[in-house]
Scaffold this motif. Structure first.
Motif, PDB file in Angstrom:
ATOM      1  N   CYS A 268      -0.522   1.285 -11.753  1.00 32.85           N
ATOM      2  CA  CYS A 268      -1.050   1.689 -10.342  1.00 32.85           C
ATOM      3  C   CYS A 268      -2.143   1.440 -10.014  1.00 32.85           C
ATOM      4  O   CYS A 268      -2.938   1.065  -8.995  1.00 32.85           O
ATOM      5  N   LEU A 269      -3.171   2.128 -10.807  1.00 28.78           N
ATOM      6  CA  LEU A 269      -4.651   1.833 -10.725  1.00 28.78           C
ATOM      7  C   LEU A 269      -5.228   0.474 -10.835  1.00 28.78           C
ATOM      8  O   LEU A 269      -6.168   0.191 -10.146  1.00 28.78           O
ATOM      9  N   ALA A 270      -4.564  -0.430 -11.712  1.00 33.53           N
ATOM     10  CA  ALA A 270      -4.921  -1.637 -11.812  1.00 33.53           C
ATOM     11  C   ALA A 270      -4.739  -2.478 -10.487  1.00 33.53           C
ATOM     12  O   ALA A 270      -5.502  -3.318 -10.241  1.00 33.53           O
ATOM     13  N   ILE A 271      -3.531  -2.151 -10.038  1.00 33.15           N
ATOM     14  CA  ILE A 271      -3.336  -2.875  -8.757  1.00 33.15           C
ATOM     15  C   ILE A 271      -4.252  -2.604  -7.696  1.00 33.15           C
ATOM     16  O   ILE A 271      -4.676  -3.323  -6.884  1.00 33.15           O
ATOM     17  N   GLN A 272      -4.551  -1.333  -7.542  1.00 35.79           N
ATOM     18  CA  GLN A 272      -5.696  -0.736  -6.402  1.00 35.79           C
ATOM     19  C   GLN A 272      -6.934  -1.470  -6.784  1.00 35.79           C
ATOM     20  O   GLN A 272      -7.582  -1.909  -5.972  1.00 35.79           O
ATOM     21  N   LEU A 273      -7.374  -1.660  -8.114  1.00 33.76           N
ATOM     22  CA  LEU A 273      -8.662  -2.381  -8.393  1.00 33.76           C
ATOM     23  C   LEU A 273      -8.445  -3.821  -8.108  1.00 33.76           C
ATOM     24  O   LEU A 273      -9.398  -4.327  -7.384  1.00 33.76           O
ATOM     25  N   GLY A 274      -7.477  -4.421  -8.380  1.00 31.85           N
ATOM     26  CA  GLY A 274      -7.211  -5.916  -7.937  1.00 31.85           C
ATOM     27  C   GLY A 274      -7.156  -6.074  -6.399  1.00 31.85           C
ATOM     28  O   GLY A 274      -7.853  -7.134  -6.061  1.00 31.85           O
TER      29      GLY A 274
ATOM     30  N   TYR B 267       0.793  -1.235  -0.099  1.00 35.05           N
ATOM     31  CA  TYR B 267      -0.049  -0.086  -0.085  1.00 35.05           C
ATOM     32  C   TYR B 267       0.891   1.118  -0.013  1.00 35.05           C
ATOM     33  O   TYR B 267       0.704   2.132  -0.803  1.00 35.05           O
ATOM     34  N   VAL B 268       1.803   1.211   0.751  1.00 31.81           N
ATOM     35  CA  VAL B 268       2.686   2.589   1.076  1.00 31.81           C
ATOM     36  C   VAL B 268       3.659   2.620  -0.182  1.00 31.81           C
ATOM     37  O   VAL B 268       3.463   3.892  -0.912  1.00 31.81           O
ATOM     38  N   VAL B 269       3.967   1.565  -0.882  1.00 35.21           N
ATOM     39  CA  VAL B 269       4.933   1.774  -2.130  1.00 35.21           C
ATOM     40  C   VAL B 269       3.820   2.457  -3.200  1.00 35.21           C
ATOM     41  O   VAL B 269       4.239   3.142  -3.952  1.00 35.21           O
ATOM     42  N   ARG B 270       2.661   1.773  -3.348  1.00 36.92           N
ATOM     43  CA  ARG B 270       1.733   1.880  -4.398  1.00 36.92           C
ATOM     44  C   ARG B 270       1.396   3.491  -4.228  1.00 36.92           C
ATOM     45  O   ARG B 270       1.216   4.393  -5.178  1.00 36.92           O
ATOM     46  N   VAL B 271       0.989   3.941  -3.135  1.00 29.61           N
ATOM     47  CA  VAL B 271       0.775   5.232  -3.081  1.00 29.61           C
ATOM     48  C   VAL B 271       1.722   6.326  -3.370  1.00 29.61           C
ATOM     49  O   VAL B 271       1.672   7.419  -3.957  1.00 29.61           O
ATOM     50  N   ALA B 272       2.964   6.164  -2.680  1.00 29.76           N
ATOM     51  CA  ALA B 272       4.316   6.749  -2.890  1.00 29.76           C
ATOM     52  C   ALA B 272       4.486   6.771  -4.539  1.00 29.76           C
ATOM     53  O   ALA B 272       4.901   7.973  -5.080  1.00 29.76           O
ATOM     54  N   LEU B 273       4.283   5.496  -5.171  1.00 33.04           N
ATOM     55  CA  LEU B 273       4.465   5.549  -6.717  1.00 33.04           C
ATOM     56  C   LEU B 273       3.499   6.389  -7.562  1.00 33.04           C
ATOM     57  O   LEU B 273       3.620   7.003  -8.498  1.00 33.04           O
ATOM     58  N   THR B 274       2.205   6.599  -6.855  1.00 30.77           N
ATOM     59  CA  THR B 274       1.143   7.070  -7.706  1.00 30.77           C
ATOM     60  C   THR B 274       1.526   8.759  -7.500  1.00 30.77           C
ATOM     61  O   THR B 274       1.289   9.375  -8.410  1.00 30.77           O
ATOM     62  N   ILE B 275       1.754   9.003  -6.192  1.00 25.73           N
ATOM     63  CA  ILE B 275       2.077  10.679  -6.139  1.00 25.73           C
ATOM     64  C   ILE B 275       3.349  10.953  -7.075  1.00 25.73           C
ATOM     65  O   ILE B 275       3.252  12.055  -7.558  1.00 25.73           O
TER      66      ILE B 275
ATOM     67  N   ILE C 203       2.141  11.185 -10.542  1.00 27.42           N
ATOM     68  CA  ILE C 203       1.341  12.366 -10.661  1.00 27.42           C
ATOM     69  C   ILE C 203       2.138  13.595 -10.763  1.00 27.42           C
ATOM     70  O   ILE C 203       1.675  14.648 -11.505  1.00 27.42           O
ATOM     71  N   VAL C 204       3.048  13.605  -9.966  1.00 27.45           N
ATOM     72  CA  VAL C 204       4.139  14.744 -10.115  1.00 27.45           C
ATOM     73  C   VAL C 204       4.795  15.046 -11.370  1.00 27.45           C
ATOM     74  O   VAL C 204       5.018  16.052 -11.986  1.00 27.45           O
ATOM     75  N   ALA C 205       5.032  13.874 -11.922  1.00 31.54           N
ATOM     76  CA  ALA C 205       5.790  13.845 -13.123  1.00 31.54           C
ATOM     77  C   ALA C 205       4.802  13.945 -14.470  1.00 31.54           C
ATOM     78  O   ALA C 205       5.515  13.900 -15.558  1.00 31.54           O
ATOM     79  N   ALA C 206       3.700  13.853 -14.150  1.00 26.74           N
ATOM     80  CA  ALA C 206       2.624  13.793 -15.342  1.00 26.74           C
ATOM     81  C   ALA C 206       2.922  14.993 -16.395  1.00 26.74           C
ATOM     82  O   ALA C 206       3.088  14.632 -17.595  1.00 26.74           O
ATOM     83  N   PRO C 207       2.892  16.170 -16.008  1.00 28.05           N
ATOM     84  CA  PRO C 207       3.239  17.469 -17.012  1.00 28.05           C
ATOM     85  C   PRO C 207       4.410  16.986 -17.980  1.00 28.05           C
ATOM     86  O   PRO C 207       4.342  17.082 -19.265  1.00 28.05           O
ATOM     87  N   LEU C 208       5.633  16.612 -17.249  1.00 30.01           N
ATOM     88  CA  LEU C 208       6.702  16.152 -17.884  1.00 30.01           C
ATOM     89  C   LEU C 208       6.573  15.032 -18.837  1.00 30.01           C
ATOM     90  O   LEU C 208       7.168  14.985 -20.125  1.00 30.01           O
TER      91      LEU C 208
END
Length: 103
Positions: A61-67, A21-29, A32-37
């Protein structure tokens, strides 16, 4: 001895779940920060692969949350008793005692 083993396995699974959970949330953040680049890399054909990598990583990341949520729902449905079963056994009418008392 068996109960201690089961407790250790459950504790290990809980730790693995929390780390995931912690790794998934950190990777998602981070994604998201790197999205514009990352989306800027769609502009050139040479950097198109980086943009596709970002889309795949974010979708993963979204598929892991769904799973994980589907696994939790399935585990709860499998481990919980049916609605027409009470502590004292099945009811005669097929409905639980609580629902028949509320009528």
């Amino acid at each position: 001895m068996w109960i201690i083993f089961i407790g250790l396995v459950l504790a290990g699974l809980l730790v693995a779940l929390l780390v995931t959970y912690v790794v998934r949330v950190a990777l998602t953040i981070i994604l998201i920060v790197a999205a514009p680049l990352a989306l800027m890399f769609h502009a050139l054909p040479q950097t198109e692969g980086i943009a596709y990598w970002w889309w795949k990583a974010y979708g993963g990341c979204l598929a892991i949350q769904l799973g994980q949520s589907l696994t939790l729902i399935t585990a709860l449905k499998v481990s919980s008793p049916p609605a027409d079963f009470t502590v004292f056994g099945p009811t005669a009418s097929g409905s639980s005692t609580c629902s028949s008392l509320s009528r």
